[in-house]
Write a protein that holds these residues in place. Structure first.
Motif, PDB file in Angstrom:
ATOM      1  N   VAL A   1      43.353  29.960  22.531  1.00  0.00           N
ATOM      2  CA  VAL A   1      43.039  29.471  21.191  1.00  0.00           C
ATOM      3  C   VAL A   1      43.323  27.975  21.138  1.00  0.00           C
ATOM      4  O   VAL A   1      44.470  27.550  21.299  1.00  0.00           O
ATOM      5  N   HIS A   2      42.292  27.191  20.932  1.00  0.00           N
ATOM      6  CA  HIS A   2      42.456  25.737  20.833  1.00  0.00           C
ATOM      7  C   HIS A   2      43.017  25.368  19.446  1.00  0.00           C
ATOM      8  O   HIS A   2      42.951  26.165  18.513  1.00  0.00           O
ATOM      9  N   CYS A   3      43.525  24.143  19.324  1.00  0.00           N
ATOM     10  CA  CYS A   3      43.926  23.563  18.038  1.00  0.00           C
ATOM     11  C   CYS A   3      44.946  24.399  17.257  1.00  0.00           C
ATOM     12  O   CYS A   3      44.803  24.570  16.044  1.00  0.00           O
ATOM     13  N   VAL A   4      45.971  24.913  17.901  1.00  0.00           N
ATOM     14  CA  VAL A   4      46.995  25.660  17.166  1.00  0.00           C
ATOM     15  C   VAL A   4      48.025  24.669  16.622  1.00  0.00           C
ATOM     16  O   VAL A   4      48.758  24.035  17.390  1.00  0.00           O
TER      17      VAL A   4
ATOM     18  N   SER B   1      47.128  21.967  15.168  1.00  0.00           N
ATOM     19  CA  SER B   1      46.471  20.661  15.158  1.00  0.00           C
ATOM     20  C   SER B   1      45.178  20.815  14.364  1.00  0.00           C
ATOM     21  O   SER B   1      44.636  21.913  14.285  1.00  0.00           O
ATOM     22  N   ARG B   2      44.675  19.734  13.827  1.00  0.00           N
ATOM     23  CA  ARG B   2      43.457  19.744  13.006  1.00  0.00           C
ATOM     24  C   ARG B   2      43.574  20.843  11.957  1.00  0.00           C
ATOM     25  O   ARG B   2      42.655  21.625  11.744  1.00  0.00           O
ATOM     26  N   ASP B   3      44.737  20.904  11.344  1.00  0.00           N
ATOM     27  CA  ASP B   3      45.057  22.007  10.453  1.00  0.00           C
ATOM     28  C   ASP B   3      45.979  21.478   9.355  1.00  0.00           C
ATOM     29  O   ASP B   3      47.194  21.379   9.543  1.00  0.00           O
TER      30      ASP B   3
ATOM     31  N   SER C   1      45.554  16.896  18.838  1.00  0.00           N
ATOM     32  CA  SER C   1      46.649  16.659  19.788  1.00  0.00           C
ATOM     33  C   SER C   1      46.168  16.168  21.148  1.00  0.00           C
ATOM     34  O   SER C   1      46.971  15.968  22.061  1.00  0.00           O
ATOM     35  N   LYS C   2      44.892  16.012  21.290  1.00  0.00           N
ATOM     36  CA  LYS C   2      44.304  15.273  22.404  1.00  0.00           C
ATOM     37  C   LYS C   2      44.427  15.917  23.791  1.00  0.00           C
ATOM     38  O   LYS C   2      43.510  15.801  24.575  1.00  0.00           O
ATOM     39  N   VAL C   3      45.553  16.523  24.111  1.00  0.00           N
ATOM     40  CA  VAL C   3      45.728  17.028  25.483  1.00  0.00           C
ATOM     41  C   VAL C   3      45.393  18.513  25.625  1.00  0.00           C
ATOM     42  O   VAL C   3      45.274  19.017  26.737  1.00  0.00           O
ATOM     43  N   CYS C   4      45.241  19.226  24.502  1.00  0.00           N
ATOM     44  CA  CYS C   4      45.199  20.691  24.605  1.00  0.00           C
ATOM     45  C   CYS C   4      43.832  21.248  24.983  1.00  0.00           C
ATOM     46  O   CYS C   4      43.757  22.344  25.529  1.00  0.00           O
ATOM     47  N   CYS C   5      42.736  20.510  24.744  1.00  0.00           N
ATOM     48  CA  CYS C   5      41.443  20.994  25.234  1.00  0.00           C
ATOM     49  C   CYS C   5      41.468  21.017  26.762  1.00  0.00           C
ATOM     50  O   CYS C   5      41.125  22.023  27.384  1.00  0.00           O
ATOM     51  N   ALA C   6      41.894  19.896  27.338  1.00  0.00           N
ATOM     52  CA  ALA C   6      41.941  19.818  28.802  1.00  0.00           C
ATOM     53  C   ALA C   6      42.929  20.838  29.360  1.00  0.00           C
ATOM     54  O   ALA C   6      42.671  21.466  30.389  1.00  0.00           O
TER      55      ALA C   6
END
Ligand SMILES: Cc1cc2nc3c(=O)[nH]c(=O)nc-3n(C[C@H](O)[C@H](O)[C@H](O)COP(=O)(O)OP(=O)(O)OC[C@H]3O[C@@H](n4cnc5c(N)ncnc54)[C@H](O)[C@@H]3O)c2cc1C
Ligand code: SF4
Ligand code: SF4
Ligand code: SF4
Lengths: 108, 339
Positions: free
Chosen positions: B152-155, B157-159, B168-173
């Protein structure tokens, strides 16, 4: 039985637990590039057939991944094999050939 | 006489800045609140984009700081601004008269249990990105082959509801990297990434995405997971919308990995309060200028490097550490050269 005029419509929910993985794996074996689709929509945007009938390689791939085979085939049945989608695909997928492979594996 | 520089935080930013300041001829005092140096880097296993060992990367940074005065398990007791310098009393009783201070307090991982609907701390199969790194590092991955794994991306973040509108910039990668890694261990498992946008901005990051699709057959589903529940047979049922087809979607999984985001460090905030340092809306410290003076704070002689001013990758963090050393050198030369 009395006909009340109602019908039960099938759930439109996607259930990934019941996707036919074997057919998709067979497709990916024949056409490994299908895995590379990034859903950009270039193919659908340039499709000649889509002006006349709902046609979309992007949505067909997605429907197969989601186990909606009928819908995928419906989205390709208007295809005229013009190959425009192949020319525009940024992932270099030979979509025209992919359509043929989809017919081969899923077509009846 | 050598000028004293106090560096607060012994993560990648603090280590790299200390090494460079030492090379420039300063007397560096580095304090770290934890038992070990290394910050979050000590917690990771392999690093994106190339999969190099985090341990080896950290060892290279540690080698560079030999000769720096490092105090671990040490924090700032109090700090006063003097005419030209800072008077810092450390928790180990030592007093440091520092001509410049560098804050490298980094970040804290978002507490995933705050997103209750994802079931972290409730269901055993729900873990975080940091937990998965630890499992890889300690070789403690579940031996029972999972059938399906989700990311799950963006946990946190963007929330805005979770208190963090930023990315948070690093979590997709990290998610794409970890998805490939679990697929290597469990080749028969179906692996899904639930994303809203894929932010694969760095060099080779997009290659990682392509590799995840082509070589590992990772399925990317565009939609945020809305809730997680337990099935009768103890698996996890995940609900999301496949926004590309505008249809609700559900899938049963055995493992769900939450990409917890980066939040400002609580211990960093303590230092901030002691000196009335300002923060921006995202809670991270505010630089003197977001383009030209990122390493400077609004206090003369007080500098920042690394994730204390917002989410950053490791290379970004190290660049900042090096530029902070140059900025500090410039400040000291301007302030202390005899005229
Ligand atoms: C799950 C995850 C995976 C990641 N993987 C990668 C990757 O593969 N590649 C990559 O490029 N980047 C990766 N990153 C990013 C990387 O971890 C950060 O860029 C880096 O850790 C930032 O370094 P830092 O020194 O600024 O902060 P930190 O690593 O947080 O270090 C800060 C240090 O300061 C100490 N400290 C804080 N306050 C005080 C105080 N008041 N007094 C004393 N000490 C204090 C802390 O204890 C800590 O040791 C990842 C991040 C996450 C969340
Ligand atoms: S080949 Fe078929 S799907 Fe592709 S652009 Fe032509 S008509 Fe459309
Ligand atoms: S153009 Fe290619 S990558 Fe884009 S949606 Fe169509 S098949 Fe996928
Ligand atoms: S890097 Fe990706 S997963 Fe992380 S917050 Fe940004 S968009 Fe979300």
């Amino acid at each position: 039985m009395i006909d009340f005029g109602f019908s039960v419509s099938p759930s439109s929910r996607i259930n990934l637990d019941s996707v036919d993985r074997e057919s998709f794996a067979a497709l990916a074996k024949l056409e490994p590039d299908v895995l590379k689709c990034m859903a950009c929509g270039s193919c659908s945007a340039s499709c000649t057939a889509s002006q006349f009938e709902p046609t979309s390689v992007r949505r067909a791939i997605l429907s197969l991944q989601n186990g909606q085979v009928e819908q995928a085939l419906d989205l390709l049945k208007g295809c005229m094999m013009c190959g425009k989608c192949t020319m525009v695909c940024p992932r270099g997928i030979n979509t025209r050939h992919l359509i043929i492979s989809i017919q081969k594996i899923y077509g009846k | 006489m050598k000028n004293n520089i106090l560096v607060i935080g012994g993560g990648p930013a603090g280590l790299e800045a200390s090494a460079n300041l030492k090379r420039l001829g300063y007397n560096v005092i580095l304090i770290e609140k934890d038992k070990q140096l290394g910050g979050h880097l000590a917690k990771w296993d392999r690093l994106f984009p190339d999969g190099v060992s985090a341990r080896q990367t950290l060892n290279a940074l540690l080698e560079e700081v030999s000769g720096v005065n490092c105090f671990t398990e040490t924090q700032l007791q109090s700090i006063n601004v003097l005419d030209k310098s800072y008077n810092a009393i450390l928790s180990n009783g030592i007093t440091v008269l520092a001509d410049a201070v560098l804050l490298a307090s980094g970040f804290d991982l978002f507490k995933a249990e705050k997103k209750e609907e994802y079931g972290y701390g409730i269901y055993e199969g729900v873990i975080t990105n940091a937990d998965l790194e630890e499992a890889f590092r300690e070789k403690k991955l579940p031996s029972k082959q999972p059938q399906a794994i989700g990311f799950v991306h963006c946990v946190g973040s963007r929330d805005e509801k979770a208190g963090n509108p930023a990315c948070s910039k690093v979590c997709c990668a990290t998610a794409v990297k970890q998805a490939c890694e679990v697929k290597e261990v469990y080749p028969d498992a179906d692996v899904y990434c639930f994303y809203m946008d894929l932010r694969m901005f760095g060099r080779h990051y997009e290659d990682l995405y392509l590799k995840a699709q082509k070589e590992f057959g990772i399925r990317f589903i565009r939609g945020r997971v809305s809730e997680v529940a337990e099935t009768a047979d103890g698996r996890l049922q995940v609900k999301a919308e496949d926004t590309l087809s505008s249809k609700p979607l559900r899938v049963s999984l055995d493992m769900l990995v939450l990409m917890a985001g980066m939040r400002p460090s609580e211990s960093g905030k303590t230092v901030g309060r002691q000196l009335n340092l300002t923060t921006e809306e995202d809670g991270f410290f505010s630089s003197a200028d977001n383009l030209l003076e990122i390493q400077r704070s609004k206090l003369p002689g007080f500098f920042y490097a690394g994730a204390c001013t917002g989410a950053k990758t490791l290379p970004d963090t190290l660049h900042e550490a090096r530029s902070a050393a140059i900025e500090i050198d410039r400040y000291i030369k301007e302030k202390f050269s005899e005229k």
